[in-house]
Scaffold this motif. Structure first.
Motif, PDB file in Angstrom:
ATOM      1  N   ARG A 167      47.843  49.245  36.684  1.00  0.00           N
ATOM      2  CA  ARG A 167      47.713  48.023  36.213  1.00  0.00           C
ATOM      3  C   ARG A 167      48.297  47.084  36.344  1.00  0.00           C
ATOM      4  NH1 ARG A 167      47.734  49.818  30.026  1.00  0.00           N
ATOM      5  NH2 ARG A 167      50.163  49.343  30.603  1.00  0.00           N
ATOM      6  N   LEU A 168      49.743  46.752  36.920  1.00  0.00           N
ATOM      7  CA  LEU A 168      50.873  45.656  37.352  1.00  0.00           C
ATOM      8  C   LEU A 168      50.078  44.755  38.491  1.00  0.00           C
ATOM      9  CD1 LEU A 168      52.602  43.874  37.259  1.00  0.00           C
ATOM     10  CD2 LEU A 168      54.047  45.644  37.716  1.00  0.00           C
ATOM     11  N   VAL A 169      49.645  46.149  39.705  1.00  0.00           N
ATOM     12  CA  VAL A 169      48.818  45.666  40.803  1.00  0.00           C
ATOM     13  C   VAL A 169      47.378  45.427  40.711  1.00  0.00           C
ATOM     14  CG1 VAL A 169      48.704  46.604  42.786  1.00  0.00           C
ATOM     15  CG2 VAL A 169      50.490  47.421  42.331  1.00  0.00           C
ATOM     16  N   ALA A 170      47.059  45.931  40.238  1.00  0.00           N
ATOM     17  CA  ALA A 170      45.330  45.387  39.953  1.00  0.00           C
ATOM     18  C   ALA A 170      45.977  44.242  38.975  1.00  0.00           C
ATOM     19  CB  ALA A 170      44.429  46.297  39.003  1.00  0.00           C
ATOM     20  N   PHE A 171      46.587  44.241  37.947  1.00  0.00           N
ATOM     21  CA  PHE A 171      46.381  42.296  37.687  1.00  0.00           C
ATOM     22  C   PHE A 171      47.148  41.806  38.327  1.00  0.00           C
ATOM     23  CE2 PHE A 171      48.643  39.277  35.215  1.00  0.00           C
ATOM     24  CZ  PHE A 171      48.232  38.555  34.655  1.00  0.00           C
ATOM     25  N   GLY A 172      48.136  41.234  39.308  1.00  0.00           N
ATOM     26  CA  GLY A 172      48.161  40.666  40.522  1.00  0.00           C
ATOM     27  C   GLY A 172      47.319  40.417  41.104  1.00  0.00           C
ATOM     28  N   ALA A 173      45.898  41.322  41.869  1.00  0.00           N
ATOM     29  CA  ALA A 173      45.301  41.433  42.706  1.00  0.00           C
ATOM     30  C   ALA A 173      44.047  41.053  41.897  1.00  0.00           C
ATOM     31  CB  ALA A 173      44.172  43.082  43.195  1.00  0.00           C
ATOM     32  N   ALA A 174      43.684  40.535  40.185  1.00  0.00           N
ATOM     33  CA  ALA A 174      43.235  39.489  39.770  1.00  0.00           C
ATOM     34  C   ALA A 174      43.649  37.872  39.451  1.00  0.00           C
ATOM     35  CB  ALA A 174      42.829  40.473  38.412  1.00  0.00           C
ATOM     36  N   PRO A 176      44.232  35.149  41.255  1.00  0.00           N
ATOM     37  CA  PRO A 176      43.632  34.093  42.200  1.00  0.00           C
ATOM     38  C   PRO A 176      44.747  33.535  42.643  1.00  0.00           C
ATOM     39  CG  PRO A 176      41.686  33.176  41.140  1.00  0.00           C
ATOM     40  CD  PRO A 176      43.223  34.432  40.367  1.00  0.00           C
ATOM     41  N   GLN A 177      45.941  33.036  42.490  1.00  0.00           N
ATOM     42  CA  GLN A 177      46.825  32.986  42.806  1.00  0.00           C
ATOM     43  C   GLN A 177      47.541  32.915  43.084  1.00  0.00           C
ATOM     44  OE1 GLN A 177      45.292  31.643  40.246  1.00  0.00           O
ATOM     45  NE2 GLN A 177      45.099  29.930  39.405  1.00  0.00           N
ATOM     46  N   PHE A 178      48.579  34.337  42.678  1.00  0.00           N
ATOM     47  CA  PHE A 178      48.384  36.133  43.264  1.00  0.00           C
ATOM     48  C   PHE A 178      48.314  36.296  44.891  1.00  0.00           C
ATOM     49  CE2 PHE A 178      50.571  36.765  38.752  1.00  0.00           C
ATOM     50  CZ  PHE A 178      50.790  36.007  38.733  1.00  0.00           C
ATOM     51  N   ASN A 179      47.145  35.909  44.982  1.00  0.00           N
ATOM     52  CA  ASN A 179      46.383  36.345  46.902  1.00  0.00           C
ATOM     53  C   ASN A 179      46.842  35.700  47.568  1.00  0.00           C
ATOM     54  OD1 ASN A 179      45.239  39.434  46.270  1.00  0.00           O
ATOM     55  ND2 ASN A 179      44.842  38.112  43.936  1.00  0.00           N
ATOM     56  N   ALA A 180      46.427  34.670  46.718  1.00  0.00           N
ATOM     57  CA  ALA A 180      47.221  33.471  48.502  1.00  0.00           C
ATOM     58  C   ALA A 180      48.764  33.485  48.909  1.00  0.00           C
ATOM     59  CB  ALA A 180      46.940  32.193  47.788  1.00  0.00           C
ATOM     60  N   PRO A 181      48.464  32.816  50.596  1.00  0.00           N
ATOM     61  CA  PRO A 181      46.883  33.025  50.819  1.00  0.00           C
ATOM     62  C   PRO A 181      46.512  33.797  51.209  1.00  0.00           C
ATOM     63  CG  PRO A 181      49.417  32.552  52.064  1.00  0.00           C
ATOM     64  CD  PRO A 181      49.397  32.898  51.046  1.00  0.00           C
ATOM     65  N   HIS A 182      47.771  35.806  51.438  1.00  0.00           N
ATOM     66  CA  HIS A 182      46.650  36.551  51.979  1.00  0.00           C
ATOM     67  C   HIS A 182      45.771  37.480  50.384  1.00  0.00           C
ATOM     68  CE1 HIS A 182      46.586  40.799  53.757  1.00  0.00           C
ATOM     69  NE2 HIS A 182      46.977  40.926  52.729  1.00  0.00           N
ATOM     70  N   GLU A 183      44.772  38.127  51.233  1.00  0.00           N
ATOM     71  CA  GLU A 183      44.171  38.241  49.683  1.00  0.00           C
ATOM     72  C   GLU A 183      44.058  39.782  50.225  1.00  0.00           C
ATOM     73  OE1 GLU A 183      39.627  38.563  47.872  1.00  0.00           O
ATOM     74  OE2 GLU A 183      39.851  36.781  49.432  1.00  0.00           O
ATOM     75  N   PHE A 184      45.195  40.252  48.697  1.00  0.00           N
ATOM     76  CA  PHE A 184      45.102  42.146  48.899  1.00  0.00           C
ATOM     77  C   PHE A 184      43.643  42.984  48.646  1.00  0.00           C
ATOM     78  CE2 PHE A 184      49.339  40.450  48.107  1.00  0.00           C
ATOM     79  CZ  PHE A 184      49.761  41.268  48.708  1.00  0.00           C
ATOM     80  N   GLY A 185      43.382  44.087  49.995  1.00  0.00           N
ATOM     81  CA  GLY A 185      42.700  45.282  49.719  1.00  0.00           C
ATOM     82  C   GLY A 185      42.850  46.566  48.746  1.00  0.00           C
TER      83      GLY A 185
END
Length: 210
Positions: A167-174, A176-185
């Motif tokens: 849930r913690l990882v999914a929250f971070g992936a949800a 947008p600011q946490f996925n910049a500049p690299h978008e985690f798949g």
């Protein structure tokens, strides 16, 4: 003159919707509008999106705030998440199952975050996260338990801990600011989680040497 039957226009009056069906249709119409316009969306715009008269909105919900509460409760309904997780194939490799779980959680949390932001951080009608000590959407942890049952011996953590990590990882992936500049798949995030929850011996651990 009597026209042949094929030339006669038959007007059939549409069957009126049941009250619950009407309410459901209005809620489904208002959720995208709330995400786009927040609380400022007008009942006129809501009625247009639902294909009904504006007065029907008030007859169904009384006022706009009651409609917003009903829409938030629908948006936070955990059933779609449970259904999606229950549909994951138990025979998949653990890594793929974890990736699909993260994807489902990320999509769920992304929708929740967007709605909260659109409503200014206040989501009336949302469930109380304190209702279950395991946190919001706690039922999904039971589904997770079933999904990883055959891989239990590989896990170095318990199911609740695994659920919190996911849930913690999914929250971070949800966010947008946490996925910049690299978008985690999903696969990348699953590999990250797997590396932390499986039994392994760190490099230099004397147990790895004869």
């Amino acid at each position: 003159m009597v026209l042949p039957e094929e030339f006669v226009e038959v007007r059939v009056r549409a069957r009126p919707m049941a009250p619950d069906d009407r309410r459901d249709a209005i809620i489904e119409a208002v959720i995208p509008l709330l995400l786009e316009h927040g609380r400022d969306v007008s009942t006129k715009r809501i009625a247009q999106a639902a294909g009904i008269a504006e007065g029907t909105v008030f007859r169904a919900f009384g006022d706009k705030e009651s409609l917003i509460r009903a829409a938030v409760a629908r948006h936070f309904d955990p059933l779609p998440l449970r259904t999606r997780l229950s549909g994951i194939d138990h025979d998949l490799p653990l890594e793929q199952k974890i990736a699909e779980i993260i994807t489902a959680l990320r999509d769920r949390l992304s929708g929740v975050i967007r709605l909260m932001a659109a409503l200014g951080g206040d989501a009336p009608g949302a469930p109380d996260p304190r209702a279950d000590e395991r946190g919001p959407d706690a039922d999904w942890i039971d589904i997770l338990d079933e999904l990883v049952e055959r891989d239990r011996e590989r896990l170095a953590v318990g199911i609740p801990e695994l659920a919190f990590y996911l849930r913690l990882v999914a929250f971070g992936a949800a966010v947008p600011q946490f996925n910049a500049p690299h978008e985690f798949g999903p696969a990348e995030l699953a590999a990250f989680v797997i590396g932390g929850v499986l039994h392994h011996s760190p490099a230099g651990d004397p147990r790895t040497h004869g």
